[in-house]
Design a protein around this motif. Structure first.
Motif, short mmCIF file in Angstrom:
data_model
loop_
_atom_site.label_atom_id
_atom_site.label_comp_id
_atom_site.label_asym_id
_atom_site.label_seq_id
_atom_site.Cartn_x
_atom_site.Cartn_y
_atom_site.Cartn_z
N ARG A 1 -34.33 -0.04 -8.88
CA ARG A 1 -35.35 -1.23 -9.32
C ARG A 1 -36.31 -1.41 -8.08
NH1 ARG A 1 -35.68 -6.59 -7.73
NH2 ARG A 1 -36.09 -8.07 -9.36
N LEU A 2 -37.70 -1.79 -8.81
CA LEU A 2 -38.94 -1.94 -7.84
C LEU A 2 -39.65 -3.16 -8.60
CD1 LEU A 2 -40.66 -0.70 -5.42
CD2 LEU A 2 -41.82 0.57 -7.31
N ASP A 3 -39.71 -4.02 -7.72
CA ASP A 3 -40.55 -5.42 -8.00
C ASP A 3 -41.92 -5.16 -7.66
OD1 ASP A 3 -41.59 -7.54 -8.97
OD2 ASP A 3 -39.81 -8.83 -8.30
N PRO A 4 -42.90 -4.86 -8.32
CA PRO A 4 -44.33 -4.72 -7.52
C PRO A 4 -44.96 -6.09 -7.33
CG PRO A 4 -44.35 -4.38 -9.98
CD PRO A 4 -43.03 -4.56 -9.89
N ARG A 5 -44.29 -7.28 -7.85
CA ARG A 5 -44.81 -8.73 -7.39
C ARG A 5 -44.13 -9.10 -6.27
NH1 ARG A 5 -42.50 -11.73 -12.13
NH2 ARG A 5 -40.76 -10.69 -11.22
N ALA A 6 -43.31 -8.55 -5.53
CA ALA A 6 -42.52 -8.81 -4.41
C ALA A 6 -43.55 -8.76 -3.19
CB ALA A 6 -41.41 -8.34 -4.34
N GLU A 7 -43.39 -9.61 -2.11
CA GLU A 7 -44.11 -9.32 -1.01
C GLU A 7 -43.44 -8.01 -0.31
OE1 GLU A 7 -45.14 -11.72 3.28
OE2 GLU A 7 -43.43 -12.25 1.91
N PHE A 8 -44.50 -7.05 -0.33
CA PHE A 8 -43.87 -5.88 0.20
C PHE A 8 -42.90 -5.11 -0.43
CE2 PHE A 8 -46.23 -7.67 3.80
CZ PHE A 8 -47.31 -6.93 3.75
N PRO A 9 -43.07 -4.65 -1.71
CA PRO A 9 -41.81 -4.21 -2.73
C PRO A 9 -40.90 -3.26 -1.79
CG PRO A 9 -43.66 -4.65 -3.79
CD PRO A 9 -44.21 -4.56 -2.44
N ARG A 10 -39.96 -3.15 -2.20
CA ARG A 10 -38.89 -2.22 -1.96
C ARG A 10 -37.80 -1.60 -2.93
NH1 ARG A 10 -32.84 -3.69 -0.20
NH2 ARG A 10 -32.66 -5.76 -1.33
N LEU A 11 -37.49 -0.50 -2.71
CA LEU A 11 -36.82 0.31 -3.89
C LEU A 11 -35.25 0.03 -3.62
CD1 LEU A 11 -37.20 2.14 -6.38
CD2 LEU A 11 -36.83 3.97 -5.12
N ARG B 1 -32.96 8.37 -1.34
CA ARG B 1 -33.08 9.16 -0.13
C ARG B 1 -34.51 9.79 0.30
NH1 ARG B 1 -27.48 9.73 0.02
NH2 ARG B 1 -27.64 11.70 -0.99
N ILE B 2 -34.81 10.71 -1.04
CA ILE B 2 -36.28 11.20 -1.09
C ILE B 2 -37.40 10.20 -1.09
CG2 ILE B 2 -37.82 12.57 -2.40
CD1 ILE B 2 -35.20 13.76 -3.52
N VAL B 3 -37.20 9.05 -1.57
CA VAL B 3 -38.37 8.10 -1.56
C VAL B 3 -38.57 7.76 -0.21
CG1 VAL B 3 -38.98 5.71 -2.33
CG2 VAL B 3 -38.14 7.50 -4.21
N ASN B 4 -37.27 7.11 0.46
CA ASN B 4 -37.23 6.48 1.77
C ASN B 4 -37.95 7.44 2.74
OD1 ASN B 4 -36.23 4.17 0.58
ND2 ASN B 4 -34.05 4.77 1.13
N ARG B 5 -37.45 8.71 2.57
CA ARG B 5 -37.98 9.90 3.70
C ARG B 5 -39.35 9.96 3.47
NH1 ARG B 5 -34.75 14.12 2.04
NH2 ARG B 5 -33.16 12.97 3.14
N HIS C 1 -47.53 5.45 -5.63
CA HIS C 1 -47.07 6.58 -5.79
C HIS C 1 -45.64 6.63 -5.99
CE1 HIS C 1 -50.40 7.74 -2.44
NE2 HIS C 1 -50.80 7.53 -3.88
N VAL C 2 -45.06 5.82 -5.84
CA VAL C 2 -43.34 5.99 -5.95
C VAL C 2 -43.24 5.78 -7.46
CG1 VAL C 2 -41.16 4.65 -5.35
CG2 VAL C 2 -42.75 5.06 -3.43
N THR C 3 -44.13 4.82 -7.97
CA THR C 3 -44.08 4.53 -9.50
C THR C 3 -44.26 5.74 -10.00
OG1 THR C 3 -44.70 2.29 -9.17
CG2 THR C 3 -44.81 3.26 -11.32
N LEU D 1 -41.15 8.37 -9.61
CA LEU D 1 -40.00 8.25 -10.34
C LEU D 1 -40.15 8.38 -12.01
CD1 LEU D 1 -38.66 5.04 -8.19
CD2 LEU D 1 -37.81 7.44 -8.38
N ARG D 2 -41.32 8.29 -12.42
CA ARG D 2 -41.44 8.35 -13.79
C ARG D 2 -41.97 9.82 -14.25
NH1 ARG D 2 -44.69 2.86 -15.46
NH2 ARG D 2 -42.73 1.49 -15.39
N GLY D 3 -41.80 10.44 -13.18
CA GLY D 3 -42.16 12.02 -13.28
C GLY D 3 -43.51 12.34 -13.60
#
Length: 633
Positions: free
Chosen positions: A116-126, A156-160, A206-208, A211-213
């Motif tokens: 889950r990724l909420d782009p509306r949040a303050e500094f979103p996280r996965l 882990r890949i995203v966080n790295r 970039h993360v979006t 994750l969507r390939g």
């Protein structure tokens, strides 16, 4: 124009009158039995023509339940809608509400994990969550992933390689200095540092794409930004973008390329049937790569293949978020309302959607691949059912039971020095744990030992069965955790409630013992049977031991978890009860607003005073209590 179906079969006069009064507009119809329960929900372009066709000899409808309708259906309810599309939406809502026995009801093969990724949040996280918790909340969901390891490896890949924060929202607002993730270059530390929102949003995008390939789009974006950073002499940022680019290319190359000729987004649906059992598999292809697989089991299914597919599309995509609907959906065969379904899917997606039943070429190969997956899934599920049957037969033979134990209930007691005594009931149905049937009990009064607790909980359970409550029908086998003494108490409860036991054609009862010292010596579990002196020792790694031990361990876990919950609540109440001026009403308000003792303890006076029903004086009393003695000024 639809033609009148002709003479009707021998339905009742009341039903014939209802059929004659049917409207000719589009809408939804509900068949109800004599008890008033909805047994089937359908939609129609013309309610008059469609509903009457069910009760006509010449209708040609091959569904097995149709010949029984004139005896089964006692009432027909219709709801007229403005269009057939509106009828489709209403049909889906009513099926979810009533869960009729003759409609397609999906049973997912598991509760998948999603990111889950909420782009509306303050500094979103996965973050990782369950697919059954997906909401229409504006967040983006990626997946599903078929194992926790797959989901967490992707995380882990995203966080790295992408600099999104990993801390909670609370840590974001309360942290005083950057954490280790910032020190090793994996986070921009928006919790304490001034981070450019545009730069952070760039990472989110970039993360979006990752994750969507969207490989090509992401690679182009990273290459452009890497050149831009190098041109501006931001070499450290350029190096980080280079590492991201290498990670993306390495990760995406591991995805299975199914068709280099079809670099498009599509779902391929496969169907396999064996009698009344059916299996549907959805293969998710994005940019020509297989990125996911979902399987659904249908049991006691009477609908023909085309109607199974049509109903499945409505159920499956109604549960999916609109942005996850692909541009094309490939079906193993054509369906009657394909045009209507495509229009509905297009509205959910916000762009055109094609429903295709390809007969040749690359797309047909993908449908065949989905079909083979469905056949393999159906065979695997069938083998699992056969294994369960064999395990239950072995258990019946080994424990000398009067019948195969299709429903087994296991009871466990959890207490601490006689306080907060609770019991759990876990259930195994046809060799599979059934968590929806689990129950937990708070033991009433001052019960000081397990024996009295077992007697009380079984007595309460058996009274409900004697009261005729369907959800409390008697099981085939009752298992109590313990030895001879616990078994004797369980039999006493059955005897006192006049429930037949053992060889009397009633409920089988056994006790399963596993003492700590026997575990240390690796001795086998022992099962105590009524009126049998010596226990049966179940050898390790046997099927029957696996079934009983799994159910017993689940009962222990369930009881212990409930006991800990009650202890935490008691500790919380005890702490709050000691605060002067904080009565039961304010305790409830604080717990409802802040949720836990820790949150109440950490809250400031202003936060406590902001709770409805609290005053500044009461808030100061709470803060002072948790702060402890203070030195005098």
């Amino acid at each position: 124009m639809s033609q009148d179906p002709g003479p009707l079969e021998g339905e009742s006069p009341d039903l014939r009158e209802q059929l004659e009064r049917l409207p000719r507009e589009p809408g939804v119809y509900l068949f109800k039995d004599r008890a008033g329960a909805v047994v089937y929900v359908g939609k129609a372009k013309s309610l008059h023509a469609r509903v009457r066709s069910y009760f006509t000899r010449s209708s040609g409808d091959e569904r097995a339940f149709v010949p029984l309708l004139d005896q089964l259906v006692a009432a027909i309810e219709t709801i007229v809608t403005a269009s057939e599309k509106e009828a489709l939406l209403l049909e889906s809502t009513l099926i979810k509400r009533h869960r009729p026995r003759f409609n397609v009801l999906l049973r997912d093969d598991k509760s998948f994990l999603v990111l889950r990724l909420d782009p509306r949040a303050e500094f979103p996280r996965l973050e990782v969550t369950r697919a059954n918790k997906v909401k229409e909340d504006g967040a983006r969901y990626f997946g599903p992933y078929h194992s926790a390891s797959d989901a967490r490896q992707t995380l882990r890949i995203v966080n790295r390689h992408f600099q999104l924060r990993t801390c909670s929202d609370r840590a974001l607002t309360t942290r005083k200095r950057p954490c280790l993730q910032y020190q090793i270059g994996r986070c921009l530390a928006p919790c304490v540092l001034a981070v450019d929102p545009a730069r952070y949003a760039e990472q989110v995008e970039h993360v979006t794409l990752f994750l969507r390939g969207r490989r090509d789009e992401l690679v182009r974006a990273l290459e452009a930004r890497m050149r831009e950073a190098a041109r501006d002499l931001e070499f450290e940022r350029a190096a980080r973008l280079r590492d991201q680019l290498a990670a993306v290319q390495s990760s995406l190359q591991t995805q299975q390329v199914v068709s280099s000729k079809l670099e498009e987004d599509l779902d391929a649906i496969g169907l396999a049937r064996e009698g009344a059992r059916a299996e549907l598999v959805v293969l998710l292809f994005r940019r020509g790569k297989l990125v996911g697989r979902r399987a659904f089991a249908l049991s006691d299914q009477e609908l023909p293949d085309d109607e199974v597919l049509s109903s499945f599309l409505a159920r499956y995509y109604d549960a999916e978020r609109g942005e996850e609907v692909p541009a094309r959906v490939l079906l193993p065969r054509a369906i009657e309302d394909a045009e209507l379904k495509a229009e509905w899917l297009a509205e959910r997606r916000g762009a055109a959607v094609e429903l295709l039943a390809p007969q040749r070429g690359e797309r047909r190969k993908l449908v065949e691949l989905a079909r083979r997956n469905a056949e393999a899934s159906l065979a695997s599920r069938q083998r699992g059912a056969e294994d369960a049957e064999e395990a239950l037969a072995r258990l019946q033979l080994r424990l000398r039971l009067t019948r195969p134990p299709r429903r087994i209930e296991c009871y466990d007691i959890s207490t601490l020095q006689g306080r907060q005594t609770v019991a759990s009931m876990t259930v195994m149905q046809d060799g599979v744990l059934a968590p929806a049937s689990y129950r937990r009990f708070r033991i009433k009064g001052a019960v000081t030992d397990d024996f009295a607790a077992i007697y009380e909980v079984l007595s309460r359970r058996l009274r409900r069965a004697r009261g005729g409550e369907p959800a409390w029908a008697l099981p085939d086998l009752i298992v109590v955790d313990g030895g001879k003494a616990q078994l004797a108490v369980a039999l006493a409860a059955l005897r006192d409630l006049e429930v037949a036991a053992w060889r009397e054609g009633g409920v089988d009862v056994v006790a399963l013992a596993k003492e700590a010292e026997r575990v240390a010596r690796e001795e086998p579990d022992r099962v105590f049977l009524p009126h049998v002196k010596d226990p049966i020792r179940l050898r390790p790694n046997t099927t029957e031991l696996h079934l009983l031990a799994r159910l017993r361990d689940e009962a222990h876990r369930f009881a212990l978890g409930y006991h800990r919950t009650l202890r935490r609540r008691q500790t919380l109440r005890s702490s709050l009860e000691e605060i002067p001026g904080i009565g039961a009403g304010r305790r409830r308000l604080l717990l409802r607003a802040l949720g836990s003792l820790r949150r109440i303890r950490e809250a400031s006076v202003a936060e406590l005073a902001a709770v409805p029903g609290m005053t500044l004086r009461a808030a100061e009393a709470v803060a002072s209590y948790f702060a402890g003695p203070r030195p005098s000024a």
